[in-house]
Design a protein around this motif. Structure first.
Motif, short mmCIF file in Angstrom:
data_model
loop_
_atom_site.label_atom_id
_atom_site.label_comp_id
_atom_site.label_asym_id
_atom_site.label_seq_id
_atom_site.Cartn_x
_atom_site.Cartn_y
_atom_site.Cartn_z
N ASN A 219 0.83 -1.20 0.00
CA ASN A 219 0.00 0.00 0.00
C ASN A 219 0.87 1.26 0.00
O ASN A 219 0.67 2.16 -0.81
N GLN A 220 1.83 1.28 0.89
CA GLN A 220 2.75 2.40 0.99
C GLN A 220 3.44 2.71 -0.33
O GLN A 220 3.45 3.85 -0.80
N GLN A 221 3.99 1.67 -0.93
CA GLN A 221 4.71 1.86 -2.18
C GLN A 221 3.80 2.44 -3.27
O GLN A 221 4.17 3.38 -3.97
N ARG B 243 0.89 9.04 -5.84
CA ARG B 243 0.46 10.28 -5.20
C ARG B 243 -0.99 10.20 -4.73
O ARG B 243 -1.77 11.13 -4.94
N VAL B 244 -1.32 9.10 -4.12
CA VAL B 244 -2.67 8.92 -3.58
C VAL B 244 -2.55 8.83 -2.07
O VAL B 244 -1.64 8.17 -1.57
N PRO B 245 -3.42 9.50 -1.34
CA PRO B 245 -3.38 9.42 0.12
C PRO B 245 -3.46 7.98 0.61
O PRO B 245 -4.38 7.25 0.22
N THR B 246 -2.51 7.59 1.43
CA THR B 246 -2.41 6.19 1.83
C THR B 246 -3.68 5.67 2.49
O THR B 246 -4.13 4.56 2.19
N VAL C 140 -9.56 1.67 -1.33
CA VAL C 140 -9.72 1.42 -2.76
C VAL C 140 -9.15 0.05 -3.12
O VAL C 140 -9.76 -0.73 -3.86
N LEU C 141 -7.99 -0.25 -2.59
CA LEU C 141 -7.35 -1.52 -2.88
C LEU C 141 -8.21 -2.69 -2.38
O LEU C 141 -8.29 -3.73 -3.02
N SER D 90 -4.28 -10.09 -2.50
CA SER D 90 -3.52 -9.47 -1.43
C SER D 90 -2.88 -10.55 -0.55
O SER D 90 -3.39 -11.66 -0.45
N ARG D 91 -1.78 -10.19 0.02
CA ARG D 91 -1.17 -11.08 1.01
C ARG D 91 -0.69 -10.26 2.19
O ARG D 91 -0.05 -9.22 2.03
#
Lengths: 140, 140
Positions: free
Chosen positions: A26-28, A34-37, A43-44, A55-56
Motif C-alpha cells: 500500500n505504501q509503495q 500520489r494517492v493518500p495512503t 480502494v485496494l 492481497s497477502r
DNA sequence: AGATAACAAGATATTCGTATCCTATTTGAC
DNA sequence: GTCAAATAGGATACGAATATCTTGTTATCT
C-alpha cells in the motif's frame, strides 16, 4: 466524469502492472501514484473484493494483479469501484418511455456507450506498453 | 457521468425549447421536469448568468431561451453548470509529462473528447424534433 | 516472539443536492 | 398613485454522498 476513486484505482492498477508477479505494498503504491495512503487502502480492498488484485498480509506481503495485465481492461477497474451509470429507463420514471427513452436521455446514454466502449478495449498492458522508456505512470 | 445538476439543466432547457418566445415559470418547469423547485431555481440562475436563458420577474414573468433552440447545444448547457473536466496536464503534477500526458490520462481524456464532440453537435432542436408527437421530454 | 503489512471499522472533512426563508422587482387592479 | 399578488434573486442551513484519516485487529514471515 469519473470519480476521484476511479482515478485512484486506475493509477494503482497501472502501477501494479509494472511489477508483474511481485507484491507491492500500500505504501509503495500510494507514494508512487500520489494517492493518500489512508484512502488508497480502501480502494485496494475494493479492487481485491472485485477479484482484480490479490492481497497477502504480513512481511513481504502486499498487492498484485490477479490476472495478466493484458486481460484487465480499464472498464473492469472503473466498474469495480464506481460503475458507469448507463441509462436504461427514463429518469423521470414515466409510464410511457419505458422501452423508448426520451431523445435527451437517448443521446446521453449514447455518449456513455462511447466511453464504455473506449474503456472496454483498453487493457492495462496498452497503458504501460505505449510509453516506451518514459515513466509509464507519472512516478518520479 | 454528468452531475445531477447538469441533468436538471438539460431537462429544463429541453422543456423551454418547447415553448419558444414564451415565459415559463420556475414552478411550471419544475413540475414538468420533476425537478425539486428549490434547486431548480439555482440551476436556472446559473443558466441565466451564462446567457443561455433570460429571466423576467413579476407577474407573467419567468424564463425563456435566449437564443433559437437550434443554436444551443448540449455542450453549452453542460458547460454552463458543470463543465467536462478535460485533462490538460498530468494530475500527478509531474515536471515531466507537461506536454505529453501519461498513457492512462491520454486515454481518459480521449474518452472525454468523444463525449464533448457528441455534445457539441447536438442542439436542443435535435432533441425536440426527433420525437414526433410523443412527449418530447418525459412530461405528462 | 517480534516485525510487517493487510483488514476492518469508525471518526472527520468536504462537496453536492435539497429545502427554507427573506428580499427585490414587475404587473395588474382599484 | 397605491396596494397586492406573482415571480425571480439571494442567503442560509440541513442531509447525504464522497473522500480522508485514525486506530485497532489479524495474518504471515523471519
Amino acid at each position: 466524469m469519473i470519480s476521484q476513486t476511479a482515478e485512484y484505482a486506475l493509477r494503482a492498477m497501472v502501477y501494479l502492472a509494472q511489477y508483474p508477479e511481485q507484491s507491492r505494498t500500500n505504501q509503495q503504491i500510494a507514494q508512487a501514484t500520489r494517492v493518500p495512503t489512508g484512502y488508497l487502502a480502501k480502494v485496494l480492498q475494493n479492487l481485491s473484493r472485485a477479484g482484480l488484485i490479490t492481497s497477502r498480509r504480513g512481511l513481504g506481503g502486499g498487492f498484485t494483479l490477479a490476472k495478466p495485465d493484458n486481460q484487465i481492461t480499464i472498464y473492469e477497474v472503473v466498474q469495480a469501484v464506481d460503475p458507469i451509470p448507463r441509462i436504461t429507463s427514463c429518469p423521470l420514471k414515466l409510464k410511457a418511455h419505458r422501452h423508448k427513452l426520451c431523445p435527451l436521455h437517448q443521446r446521453l446514454d449514447n455518449a456513455w456507450e462511447l466511453v464504455e466502449q473506449s474503456f472496454r478495449n483498453t487493457t492495462l498492458s496498452d497503458l504501460i506498453g505505449e510509453a516506451g522508456e518514459e515513466g509509464v505512470l507519472c512516478e518520479e
